[in-house]
Design an enzyme around this catalytic site. Structure first.
Site, mmCIF file in Angstrom:
data_model
loop_
_atom_site.group_PDB
_atom_site.id
_atom_site.type_symbol
_atom_site.label_atom_id
_atom_site.label_comp_id
_atom_site.label_asym_id
_atom_site.label_seq_id
_atom_site.Cartn_x
_atom_site.Cartn_y
_atom_site.Cartn_z
ATOM 1 N N ALA A 165 0.855 -1.178 0.000
ATOM 2 C CA ALA A 165 0.000 0.000 0.000
ATOM 3 C C ALA A 165 0.895 1.233 0.000
ATOM 4 O O ALA A 165 2.063 1.157 0.383
ATOM 5 C CB ALA A 165 -0.884 -0.019 1.239
ATOM 6 N N GLU A 194 -0.542 -9.311 -1.428
ATOM 7 C CA GLU A 194 -1.980 -9.572 -1.388
ATOM 8 C C GLU A 194 -2.585 -9.531 -2.797
ATOM 9 O O GLU A 194 -3.433 -10.361 -3.146
ATOM 10 C CB GLU A 194 -2.658 -8.582 -0.440
ATOM 11 C CG GLU A 194 -2.258 -8.859 1.014
ATOM 12 C CD GLU A 194 -2.702 -7.783 1.994
ATOM 13 O OE1 GLU A 194 -3.140 -8.135 3.092
ATOM 14 O OE2 GLU A 194 -2.612 -6.590 1.667
ATOM 15 N N GLY A 215 0.529 -5.196 0.602
ATOM 16 C CA GLY A 215 -0.536 -5.197 -0.394
ATOM 17 C C GLY A 215 -0.081 -5.762 -1.728
ATOM 18 O O GLY A 215 -0.895 -6.290 -2.497
HETATM 19 N N1 3HC Z 1 4.633 3.492 0.269
HETATM 20 C C1 3HC Z 1 5.129 4.691 -0.064
HETATM 21 N N2 3HC Z 1 6.424 4.921 -0.331
HETATM 22 C C2 3HC Z 1 7.258 3.884 -0.251
HETATM 23 C C3 3HC Z 1 6.823 2.597 0.101
HETATM 24 C C4 3HC Z 1 5.446 2.417 0.361
HETATM 25 N N3 3HC Z 1 4.935 1.224 0.675
HETATM 26 N N4 3HC Z 1 7.877 1.763 0.100
HETATM 27 C C5 3HC Z 1 8.942 2.505 -0.239
HETATM 28 N N5 3HC Z 1 8.576 3.788 -0.453
HETATM 29 C C6 3HC Z 1 9.429 4.904 -0.883
HETATM 30 C C7 3HC Z 1 10.502 5.252 0.132
HETATM 31 O O1 3HC Z 1 10.015 6.146 1.103
HETATM 32 C C8 3HC Z 1 11.564 5.859 -0.759
HETATM 33 O O2 3HC Z 1 11.135 7.165 -1.050
HETATM 34 P P1 3HC Z 1 12.195 8.337 -1.352
HETATM 35 O O3 3HC Z 1 12.974 7.866 -2.542
HETATM 36 O O4 3HC Z 1 11.349 9.510 -1.583
HETATM 37 O O5 3HC Z 1 13.033 8.414 -0.109
HETATM 38 C C9 3HC Z 1 11.453 5.050 -2.040
HETATM 39 O O6 3HC Z 1 10.160 4.455 -2.011
HETATM 40 C C10 3HC Z 1 12.480 3.951 -2.155
HETATM 41 O O7 3HC Z 1 12.445 3.157 -0.975
HETATM 42 P P2 3HC Z 1 13.777 2.490 -0.411
HETATM 43 O O8 3HC Z 1 14.826 3.524 -0.225
HETATM 44 O O9 3HC Z 1 13.362 1.684 0.761
HETATM 45 O O10 3HC Z 1 14.187 1.563 -1.657
HETATM 46 P P3 3HC Z 1 14.884 0.154 -1.679
HETATM 47 O O11 3HC Z 1 15.089 -0.191 -3.105
HETATM 48 O O12 3HC Z 1 16.045 0.131 -0.740
HETATM 49 O O13 3HC Z 1 13.814 -0.879 -1.079
HETATM 50 C C11 3HC Z 1 11.645 -1.878 -0.805
HETATM 51 C C12 3HC Z 1 12.637 -1.161 -1.768
HETATM 52 C C13 3HC Z 1 12.218 -3.245 -0.421
HETATM 53 C C14 3HC Z 1 10.355 -2.065 -1.535
HETATM 54 C C15 3HC Z 1 11.473 -1.024 0.462
HETATM 55 O O14 3HC Z 1 11.137 0.284 0.067
HETATM 56 C C16 3HC Z 1 10.406 -1.487 1.403
HETATM 57 O O15 3HC Z 1 10.602 -2.425 2.151
HETATM 58 N N6 3HC Z 1 9.241 -0.785 1.403
HETATM 59 C C17 3HC Z 1 8.222 -0.996 2.381
HETATM 60 C C18 3HC Z 1 7.300 -2.097 2.022
HETATM 61 C C19 3HC Z 1 6.172 -2.189 3.017
HETATM 62 O O16 3HC Z 1 6.305 -1.988 4.199
HETATM 63 N N7 3HC Z 1 5.005 -2.557 2.483
HETATM 64 C C20 3HC Z 1 3.836 -2.747 3.267
HETATM 65 C C21 3HC Z 1 3.016 -1.511 3.235
HETATM 66 S S1 3HC Z 1 1.573 -1.669 4.237
HETATM 67 C C22 3HC Z 1 0.478 -2.503 3.261
HETATM 68 O O17 3HC Z 1 0.795 -2.911 2.183
HETATM 69 C C23 3HC Z 1 -0.876 -2.669 3.839
HETATM 70 C C24 3HC Z 1 -1.721 -3.621 3.062
HETATM 71 O O18 3HC Z 1 -1.759 -4.881 3.708
HETATM 72 C C25 3HC Z 1 -3.111 -3.125 2.917
#
Ligand code: 3HC
Ligand code: NAI
Length: 648
Positions: free
Chosen positions: A62, A104, A101
């Site tokens: 998400a 999912e 997500g």
């Molecule tokens: N939403 C919004 N922005 C996000 C994001 C997300 N889920 N994940 C990453 N970003 C953004 C970061 O803030 C960063 O932004 P910036 O360049 O402006 O600083 C950019 O994307 C790149 O992120 P990273 O520096 O972390 O890039 P990497 O290549 O090192 O890693 C990744 C990529 C492995 C995808 C890592 O970003 C990550 O682990 N992201 C989080 C994933 C996460 O937690 N997902 C679950 C979200 S909750 C959800 O999905 C709820 C659902 O069940 C309904």
């Protein structure tokens, strides 16, 4: 920009999502996916659909930036259900990571295939929430309940091979993923389709399974893993729709919670820290060879961390015996990694190959960076920097790991002051994530950028700090300890102070932590200041050290310790020693104790900001979380103070 593009090749539609940087599921993406499913269902030329993503990764989840806003339709669970209910089977083709997500969405598809390097996971608990679009309901239907509990409550990522073995993926495909996935889709159409995931059976688990799982999930210290477990249990005991409703309700309840807000704050702070905006256009100097001066506690850990990042390391010690000890300490760290299964025999050998030592400075002529980690003694350090000035290249970055000394005085007179830097690692340096980066007034921007590049290479969390005694972390630590002693002076039993901070989320209270690390280091520092004529009032800790109580290593500090037992016991000796300085017993509720100590941290943080030592409140939060055990789910002292959480 077009979020989704589609090309059709012999009955297989290839849909590509392109929403940089990580293809997060914003409201626009959800809408586009929904509309695409409608369009392709209505297209008679299409028999199956492959969903791929452009850029570095499949859907990372998400869009966390939308979490502070009211949910917008179509909601993700409905989009996932729409894909699952599509008339044409969808195949998720995963490269990079399918997270939250994103996974999912993939579970709504009829098939999931991935590149060998892909990872999958449900990291929602690390954001203080539970999966909100069927992660707790569909995952156990694919992998069984035990594996689902592990994936969901830990938030860990699984590599593709593990996900395949568990049943989360249908295939891992070599070569061009899109082409391979199109081929997979064609072959799949030749056979009966498997049931959609929501229709697959799931059996209830015995009570003992849940008791054990609760114990494990409770270890995280915050609400989300336990809430996720409740959802998983419901998934196995209630019909699909009921379990979906419970999951959604839990997700929406947790999303605005203080813990989730705190974890989101840390999530974004951690992503911003390694790449400061001020250094955006500054190229760091190349790093290949590193010199480490001093192979003691810190030098050995720093050398091991540099080897782990693939940098060649030359360790310099003052004599042969110390060099043998220092190199052995680094090798012992490699051995430990191998014993824990983190390092293969071949990689272990490679680590040693890139490590060498010397008692002279000649070997440093080729070093790109030298990190000094000798005794915390200004004269010794100055002598080291004078040698470095004579032996190192003019463009080699010269850094000190000093904890308290002023880097300016240590490097004074050494040619090319623009290459000087403070690099303050934390013990054990190969484990602790925090790295305080301390520019001197003359430090060149590219040298500062090199410090950040080093942190990224080492997998550390860098925070820029200005010059003051203790930089950011140790200065706040000093203030916190003073506040803890103040509570003891007014009659709060010290064991209650420690228990309150453990209840707040620290692994150890301030007095237990001092017993572990030793009381003598801070004592010697205060004595040094006193010897310099500074007015440093006698602390309660000084009384203990003067009585020979330096912590666990001397069998006692603030507490007594039985031989071979690290559990602290309240000490009658300490009570007697402190009695003249302590008011009558005046217990305080744990919340008030935590409020006092976290408040002291935040107040010192404010002072650091006002003095320009720290650049942003989030930096201070990262320092406390990554260097001092502050619970992530409280967001750090500055966040906690700003949120005015009831507990502080
Ligand atoms: N939403 C919004 N922005 C996000 C994001 C997300 N889920 N994940 C990453 N970003 C953004 C970061 O803030 C960063 O932004 P910036 O360049 O402006 O600083 C950019 O994307 C790149 O992120 P990273 O520096 O972390 O890039 P990497 O290549 O090192 O890693 C990744 C990529 C492995 C995808 C890592 O970003 C990550 O682990 N992201 C989080 C994933 C996460 O937690 N997902 C679950 C979200 S909750 C959800 O999905 C709820 C659902 O069940 C309904
Ligand atoms: P230590 O006493 O374990 O190691 C110091 C090493 O430096 C010894 O092996 C010694 O032989 C070597 N040494 C001394 N003089 C030398 C010289 N002239 N040339 C080459 N080697 C020499 O000390 P520790 O704990 O590793 O600390 C080192 C530095 O790191 C200090 O400045 C300390 O303040 C800082 N630091 C320490 C932390 C800790 O938790 N121990 C945390 C962060 C920083």
């Amino acid at each position: 920009m077009t979020l989704l593009t589609c090309r059709i090749d012999e009955g297989i539609a290839c849909v590509t999502l392109d929403n940089p940087p990580v293809n997060a599921l914003s409201a626009a993406v959800r809408r586009a996916l929904w509309d695409m499913a409608e369009t392709l269902d209505a297209d008679p030329d299409v028999r199956a659909v492959v969903l791929t993503c452009a850029g570095r990764t499949f859907i990372a989840g998400a869009d966390v930036r939308e979490f502070g806003q009211p949910p917008v339709e179509p909601h993700l669970p409905d989009v996932v259900a729409r894909l699952e209910g599509a008339a044409k089977p969808w195949v998720a083709a995963i490269h990079g990571a399918a997270l939250g997500g994103g996974l999912e969405v993939a579970m709504g598809c009829r098939f999931r295939v991935a590149a060998p390097t892909a990872r999958v996971g449900l990291p929602e608990v690390s954001l203080g929430i539970v999966p909100g679009a069927s992660g707790t309901v569909r995952t156990p239907r694919l992998v069984g309940m035990a594996a689902a509990v592990d994936l969901v409550t830990s938030g860990r990522h699984w590599p593709a091979a593990k996900a395949l073995e568990a049943g989360l993926l249908d295939a891992v495909l070599e070569g061009d993923l899109t082409e391979a996935a199109m081929g997979f889709a064609r072959r799949a159409l030749e056979e009966d389709l498997p049931d959609p995931v929501s229709a697959r059976p799931l059996s209830p688990m015995p009570e003992e399974f849940w008791t054990e799982a609760r114990k494990m999930a409770a270890r995280a210290g915050h609400a989300a893993p336990l809430a996720a477990l409740d959802c998983l249990r419901c998934a196995s005991e209630a019909p699909f729709a009921e379990a979906m409703a419970k999951e959604r309700e839990t997700f929406l309840t947790l999303r605005p919670s203080p813990e989730a807000q705190a974890l989101r704050h840390v999530f974004f702070a951690e992503r911003a820290a390694p790449r400061p905006a001020a250094l955006k256009d500054v190229a760091p100097r190349a790093l290949q060879r590193v010199g480490v001066i001093g192979g003691g506690t810190m030098g050995a850990g720093i050398a091991a961390a540099c080897r782990e990042a693939g940098l060649e390391v030359v360790l310099i010690e003052r004599d042969d015996a110390a060099l043998v000890r220092g190199l052995a300490a680094v090798e012992a760290i490699f051995d430990g990694a191998m014993a824990r299964g983190k390092l293969s025999q071949a990689d272990r050998a490679a680590r040693s190959d890139g490590l060498s030592g010397s008692t002279g400075y000649d070997r440093l002529a080729e070093a790109d960076l030298v990190i000094e980690a000798v005794f915390e003694d200004a004269a010794v350090k100055r002598a080291v920097f004078a040698e470095l000035g004579r032996h190192c290249r003019a463009d080699a970055v010269l850094a000190t790991n000093t904890s308290y000394l002023d880097p300016r005085s240590l490097t004074e007179g050494v040619p090319h002051p623009e290459r000087m830097l403070g690099l303050h690692f934390f013990s054990p340096a190969h484990v602790m994530k925090l790295l305080e980066i301390v520019p001197l007034p003359e430090t060149a921007p590219e040298v500062l950028a090199t410090g950040f590049a080093l942190a990224r290479a080492l997998g550390k969390m860098p925070v820029q700090a200005g010059i003051c005694e203790g930089f950011i972390g140790n200065r706040i630590l000093k203030r916190t300890r003073a506040e803890a002693e103040q509570l003891v002076r007014r009659g709060v039993p010290l064991a209650q102070v420690d228990a309150a901070m453990r209840a707040y989320g620290f692994r150890m209270g301030p007095f237990e932590a001092q017993d572990l690390g030793g009381l003598d280091i801070a004592f010697l520092q205060r004595e040094g200041a006193r010897a310099d004529g500074q007015d440093v009032p006698e602390t309660l800790g000084d009384l203990l050290v003067r009585a020979g109580r330096k912590g666990q290593k001397t069998g006692g500090g603030w507490y007594d310790y039985a031989e071979g037992d690290r559990r602290p016991q309240v000490s009658p000796t300490v009570e007697a020693l402190l009695a003249p300085h302590v008011a009558a017993a005046d217990p305080l509720p744990p919340e008030a104790i935590a409020a006092a100590l976290v408040g002291a941290m935040a107040a010192e943080g404010q002072a650091l900001l006002a003095e320009g030592i720290a650049q942003a409140p989030a930096d201070i939060d990262l320092v406390k979380i990554h260097g001092y055990g502050f619970p992530r789910w409280k967001g750090g002292p500055m966040f906690a103070a700003a949120l005015e959480m009831p507990s502080i």
